[in-house]
Design a protein around this motif. Structure first.
Motif, PDB file in Angstrom:
ATOM      1  N   LEU A  60       0.836  -1.207   0.000  1.00 16.49           N
ATOM      2  CA  LEU A  60       0.000   0.000   0.000  1.00 16.49           C
ATOM      3  C   LEU A  60       0.865   1.250   0.000  1.00 16.49           C
ATOM      4  O   LEU A  60       1.816   1.358   0.783  1.00 16.49           O
ATOM      5  N   ASP A 159      -4.882  -2.057   6.032  1.00 18.19           N
ATOM      6  CA  ASP A 159      -5.734  -1.184   5.235  1.00 18.19           C
ATOM      7  C   ASP A 159      -5.028   0.130   4.954  1.00 18.19           C
ATOM      8  O   ASP A 159      -4.036   0.483   5.596  1.00 18.19           O
ATOM      9  N   LEU A 160      -5.568   0.831   3.984  1.00 24.77           N
ATOM     10  CA  LEU A 160      -5.158   2.194   3.656  1.00 24.77           C
ATOM     11  C   LEU A 160      -6.402   3.046   3.681  1.00 24.77           C
ATOM     12  O   LEU A 160      -7.299   2.888   2.844  1.00 24.77           O
ATOM     13  N   ALA A 167      -1.724   4.198   6.382  1.00 24.73           N
ATOM     14  CA  ALA A 167      -1.738   2.754   6.159  1.00 24.73           C
ATOM     15  C   ALA A 167      -1.562   2.068   7.502  1.00 24.73           C
ATOM     16  O   ALA A 167      -0.628   2.389   8.244  1.00 24.73           O
ATOM     17  N   TYR A 398      -9.318   7.133  -4.863  1.00 25.79           N
ATOM     18  CA  TYR A 398      -7.966   6.570  -4.790  1.00 25.79           C
ATOM     19  C   TYR A 398      -7.033   7.300  -5.752  1.00 25.79           C
ATOM     20  O   TYR A 398      -5.881   7.600  -5.418  1.00 25.79           O
ATOM     21  N   ASN A 718      -3.532  -3.936  -5.150  1.00 26.15           N
ATOM     22  CA  ASN A 718      -3.531  -2.652  -4.437  1.00 26.15           C
ATOM     23  C   ASN A 718      -4.199  -1.549  -5.253  1.00 26.15           C
ATOM     24  O   ASN A 718      -4.091  -0.373  -4.901  1.00 26.15           O
TER      25      ASN A 718
END
Length: 820
Positions: A60, A159-160, A167, A398, A718
Motif C-alpha cells: 500500500l 488497510d489504507l 496505512a 484513490y 492494491n
C-alpha cells in the motif's frame, strides 16, 4: 496559483432552475459521505486486506509528493520500500545531437518523396539524442523491521484509509496485539511509522540497498484472477544482510537511535551518476533503543515511533550541489521534537484540507463485506460481474489520493509510476512520457478539485522551455522551444528511443495545453501571465518549423509521427499526422487568447499565429468511415489495427474540437475508429477509451470499459493500474473518465449527467470543478437529476445543459440566481 481557501471565499452560491418544478439548489449533499466506523475510518474510502502483501503490487502506497513508501504489512518482518522523487540515474548532460540540423532537410525531402523507410533510417542515424535513452528513476532502498517471536497471527487486517492517508496493520501474534500506522507527512517531510503493542515487543530496523530489489517483471505482469495469488507467508522474511553493497554506500550511527545512509545514484547509458543521496532513520519511544552496528535495536518497548527522511543533492536540472545529509538531519530532528499525536494531527490537517474538497457516492445494492482484492476479482465478468457501483467512487478517490501523494508544491511531477518504484531499473525508466502519459496523469486535477497538484508540472514545463530552447536552436534552427516524446529529471528535450518513437516534436505543445486547462479550471491573471511565455515560445517554434505540404494541403509538421503507431511495418515517420494539427489548433488558439487577455503588444506575432492556424489541415474522414490518423488515408494499411494509442482522437478528448454538439459527422468517424481499435488495451489506453466514450455521451459503452479497467486484467490487488506492468496514468485517466460521465465542461457549457449509465441509478457528487472557475454539487435518483448547486466568481454567467435543456445561470452578489 491562488490558494484554495481564498478561492472558496470568493465563491457565491446561487439557485437556478432547469425545468418546471425542478429546483436545483441545496447547501450540501446529505448522505454524500460513507458510513463511519468506530475507529473513525470511512468504509467507502479504504482499501483493506486480510493478509500481508506478497509482491510489490500488493503493498500500500503513502506519499507526500516528494517522498513515499510502500507498506507491506508483514508479520515477522515489516518492509517499508522507500522513494525520493529526484533519485534518478545520471546527471546533467546535453543530449542534443549536433548532426541533427544538417540532416533534417534530407529527412524531410525523403518524406516528401514518399521514401519513408529511408527517412526513418536516416533519422535513426542522425536525429536521435546522444545517448538515445534517458535516465531511469530509482528507489531509495528498503527498511526491514524484524520482530522477535512473531508467528502466525490469530487475527489480521491491513488497510489504507485514503481520507486520513494512513496505512495501518492490526494483528495479534504470540498473545500480543499490535497496531502499526504509517503516513508520509507533508508538513514535516518525513515518513512516520508508529509501532504499538499491548505487551513489550522487540525488533531490529535495518536498511537494504535497492540493488537487492530489482524490478521483477514476473511480479508485475500477469492478471490477478484468483484470490490466492501473491499470498505471503506469515513469517515472511527477506535477507537484508547478504547484499552486494555498492562501494559508495555508507551506513552508520548518527546520534541516539539514528542510522544515516549515504550513497550515490547509478550511472546509466554512459552518463555517470552525479547525485548524492541520504536516508536518515530515527527511532524514539519507550524501551531500550540503541544502534547495533548497522541496525537499530529496540527491546521491551510498547510504543515506538520510526521517523525517516530522504533527500538528494539535486537542486535543479543543472545543479547537484545540495547537501542531502544536512537536510535529512534537520527534518528528522525537527520531527523528533513533536509527539506522535502532533505529527499525526498535522498530517491529517494538511491532507484533508485538500482531499476533502470532493466527495462522491454512487448508490448500489448492499453487498457482503469483501476485501479490496475480492472486489477487483469480482469485476472479472464485465457486464455480468457482481454489481459494485461504489467501486467506481473508490477508484476516483484513490486516484485523487495518488495524485496528492505524488505531486505537491516543491515536488517533481507524478512520473510513470507516480512516486513509487521498487528498484533501479523500472519499466520504461519510470520517467515522463509526454506523448500521452504525463498529460493523462493530470487529467483529473481540474475536475477532481486538485488544482494545487499542478504546480510541479508547471515548474517542469518552465524547465523544459529552457532546455528545449537549445534543442530548437541547435537541432532545428528555430526560435522558441520544443520537447519530444520523453523527458526525465534532467529535462532532456531531444528525440530519443528510436526514430519510430522519438521523432515527434509535439510533447512541449501538449504540455502547454495541460497548463492552459488549469487556467480554465482556475482562472487567475497572475497564473496566465506566468504561462504565457511558455505558450508563446512553443508557438514560435512551430511558426519556424512548419513546412508546406507538397500536395498543397497546408502547413504540416515534418518529420513527425502519430505517436508510436506505424503506417508501414516498423515505420512511423511521416508529415502532418492528424494529432499534430489538432494540438497546434489548440496551442495557437490558446496563445492568441492569452495574448488578448494580457493585452500583449506584439501584434505581428499574433497575426503570424492566426495565419498559421488558418492553414493547418482539417480533420478528415477516411474511406472506411473512420477519422483519419494521418494526412493520407493510411488507416487500413496500418499493421496494428488495434493499436493502444488513439492519438488522432485528441480532438475529442482532452480537446473539444470534435464534439457531439458541433461536429456530429466527425464524432461518428471517431466512434468508427474506436470500434476498430477495441475497448480493452493497455491500462492507460483503456482509460483513454473510457474518457472518449464518456465525452461522446455513450454512458453504457463507457461503463463497460470502466469495469474492464477496474477488474483483475487492468488492476493489481492494491488497485494500481496494470498496464501491465504498473503505470499510474491508468488510475488518473480512469478517474477523469468517471467524473466525465457525471459532469462535463466544454464548449462554454457545463453538462450534467451526460453519460450516466443504468448501473448508477443514484448518487451524489460534491466539489467537482468545471471550466470557468465553477464548482458544483449535484445529486441524482432513478437516473434523474434531483439537485444541483453552482459556486463561482461573482456576476459570472454560466451555461448549464441537462439533457435537451440549456439555461444560462447568472451568478450575482445577492445570493440569488436568474436564468433565461
Amino acid at each position: 496559483m491562488a490558494e484554495q481557501e481564498s478561492r472558496q471565499a470568493a465563491l457565491t452560491r446561487r439557485e437556478f432552475m432547469l425545468g418546471a418544478g425542478l429546483a436545483l439548489a441545496f447547501p450540501g449533499l446529505a448522505g454524500a459521505q460513507g458510513a463511519v466506523r468506530s475507529d473513525g475510518a470511512r468504509d467507502d474510502l479504504e482499501l483493506w486486506y486480510d493478509r500481508p502483501a506478497g509482491p510489490w503490487v500488493e503493498a500500500l502506497p503513502v506519499g507526500n509528493g516528494r517522498i513515499g513508501a510502500m507498506v507491506f504489512g508483514r508479520v515477522a518482518q515489516e518492509r517499508l520500500q522507500l522513494n525520493e522523487d529526484t533519485l534518478f540515474a545520471g546527471g546533467p548532460h546535453d543530449p542534443n545531437n549536433p548532426a541533427m540540423r544538417a540532416a533534417l532537410p534530407k529527412v524531410r525531402a525523403l518524406i516528401d518523396a514518399g521514401r519513408y523507410k529511408e527517412a526513418s533510417d536516416l533519422a535513426e542515424e542522425r536525429l536521435l539524442a546522444k545517448p538515445s535513452r534517458q535516465m531511469p528513476y530509482g528507489a531509495a532502498g528498503d527498511l526491514l523491521i524484524d520482530f522477535e517471536g512473531a508467528g502466525a497471527p490469530a487475527g489480521y487486517r491491513r488497510d489504507l484509509d485514503i481520507d486520513s492517508a494512513v496505512a495501518s496493520t492490526r494483528l495479534r501474534t504470540g498473545g500480543n496485539a499490535h497496531l502499526r500506522e504509517t503516513f508520509a507527512s507533508a508538513s514535516d517531510q518525513v515518513i512516520v511509522t508508529q509501532f504499538s503493542a499491548d505487551k513489550p515487543m522487540s525488533f531490529h530496523v535495518g536498511y537494504r540497498h535497492p540493488d537487492k530489489a530489482q524490478y521483477d517483471s514476473t511480479q508485475h505482469k500477469g492478471p490477478v484472477t484468483r484470490l490466492d495469488t501473491g499470498g505471503a507467508a506469515w513469517d515472511h522474511r527477506e535477507d537484508d544482510r547478504v547484499v552486494t553493497r555498492p562501494t559508495t554506500l555508507s551506513i552508520r550511527a548518527d546520534g541516539d537511535g539514528c542510522l544515516l545512509v549515504e550513497g550515490r545514484n547509478i550511472a546509466a547509458f554512459g552518463i555517470e551518476g552525479a547525485l548524492r543521496y541520504a536516508v536518515r532513520v530515527k527511532v524514539v519511544g519507550d524501551g531500550e533503543i540503541a544502534v547495533d552496528g548497522e541496525r537499530i535495536a529496540v527491546r521491551n518497548a510498547r510504543r515506538v515511533t520510526l521517523l525517516v527522511a530522504m533527500a538528494t543533492s539535486y537542486v535543479n536540472f543543472a545543479d547537484v550541489s545540495g547537501n542531502p545529509v544536512a537536510k535529512v538531519r534537520r527534518q528528522v530532528d525537527a520531527a523528533a521534537r513533536k509527539p506522535y499525536e502532533t505529527l499525526k494531527a498535522d498530517h491529517l490537517a494538511a491532507h484533508r484540507a485538500l482531499f476533502r474538497a470532493l466527495s462522491l457516492r454512487i448508490d448500489g445494492p448492499a453487498l457482503p463485506k469483501r476485501t479490496t482484492k475480492e472486489r477487483i476479482v469480482a469485476l472479472a465478468g464485465g457486464h455480468d460481474a457482481s454489481p459494485d457501483p461504489a467501486m467506481a467512487a473508490l477508484y476516483v478517490q484513490y486516484a485523487r489520493y495518488l495524485l496528492l501523494s505524488s505531486s505537491r508544491a516543491g515536488s517533481q511531477p507524478a512520473n510513470l509510476q507516480g512516486l513509487w518504484n521498487e528498484g533501479t531499473n523500472p519499466p520504461w525508466g519510470s520517467k515522463y512520457t509526454i506523448n500521452i502519459n504525463t498529460e493523462m496523469n493530470y487529467w483529473p486535477a481540474g475536475p477532481a478539485n486538485l488544482g494545487t497538484c499542478m504546480e510541479p508540472l508547471v515548474r517542469m514545463v518552465e524547465d523544459l522551455a529552457v532546455k528545449g530552447a537549445a534543442t530548437a536552436r541547435d537541432s532545428y534552427g528555430a526560435r522558441g522551444w520544443t520537447a519530444h516524446h520523453n523527458t526525465d529529471l534532467w529535462r532532456s528535450t531531444a528525440p530519443i528511443d528510436g526514430a519510430k518513437y522519438g521523432t515527434w516534436p509535439m510533447g512541449g505543445a501538449w504540455l502547454c495545453m495541460s497548463l492552459w486547462d488549469h487556467y480554465e479550471y482556475h482562472p487567475d491573471p497572475a497564473y496566465l501571465k506566468r504561462i504565457y511565455p511558455l505558450l508563446k515560445g512553443a508557438s514560435l517554434f512551430f511558426l519556424d518549423t512548419l513546412v508546406e505540404d507538397p500536395k498543397g494541403r497546408g502547413l504540416v509538421t515534418s518529420p513527425s509521427m502519430s505517436p508510436e503507431n506505424m503506417h508501414l511495418p516498423d515505420v512511423s515517420i511521416c508529415a502532418g499526422p492528424a494529432m499534430d494539427s489538432q494540438i497546434l489548433r489548440d496551442l495557437f488558439a490558446r496563445t492568441l487568447r492569452a495574448h488578448a487577455l494580457l493585452g500583449e503588444a506584439d501584434a505581428d506575432f499574433a497575426k503570424a499565429v492566426a495565419a498559421a492556424r488558418a492553414r493547418l489541415p482539417a480533420d478528415r474522414v477516411g474511406a472506411q468511415g473512420q477519422l483519419q490518423e494521418w494526412l493520407d488515408d493510411w488507416d487500413a494499411r496500418a499493421p496494428d489495427q488495434q493499436h493502444r494509442h488513439v492519438s488522432h482522437l485528441y480532438a475529442v478528448y482532452p480537446s473539444d474540437q470534435i464534439n457531439v454538439r458541433d461536429t456530429p459527422e466527425l464524432v461518428a468517424a471517431a466512434k468508427h475508429t474506436l470500434d476498430t481499435r477495441g475497448d480493452l488495451s493497455t491500462g492507460w489506453a483503456t482509460a483513454w477509451r473510457l474518457c472518449l466514450w464518456a465525452r461522446m455521451g455513450e454512458g453504457e459503452r463507457a461503463h463497460a470499459i470502466l469495469l474492464g479497467l477496474m477488474g483483475p486484467l487492468r488492476s493489481y490487488p492494491n488497485l494500481f493500474d496494470a498496464h501491465p506492468p504498473f503505470q499510474v496514468d491508468g488510475n488518473f485517466g480512469g478517474a477523469a473518465g468517471i467524473l466525465e460521465m457525471i459532469v462535463q465542461s466544454w464548449g462554454d457549457e457545463i453538462r450534467l449527467l451526460p453519460a450516466l449509465p443504468r448501473a448508477w441509478p443514484g448518487g451524489a457528487l460534491r466539489g467537482v470543478r468545471a471550466r470557468g472557475g465553477i464548482e458544483l454539487d449535484i445529486a441524482w435518483q432513478n437516473g434523474q437529476l434531483v439537485r444541483a448547486a453552482l459556486r463561482g466568481p461573482a456576476n459570472q454567467s454560466v451555461k448549464v445543459r441537462y439533457r435537451d435543456r440549456l439555461v444560462t445561470v447568472a451568478l450575482g452578489q445577492d445570493g440569488r440566481a436568474s436564468y433565461r
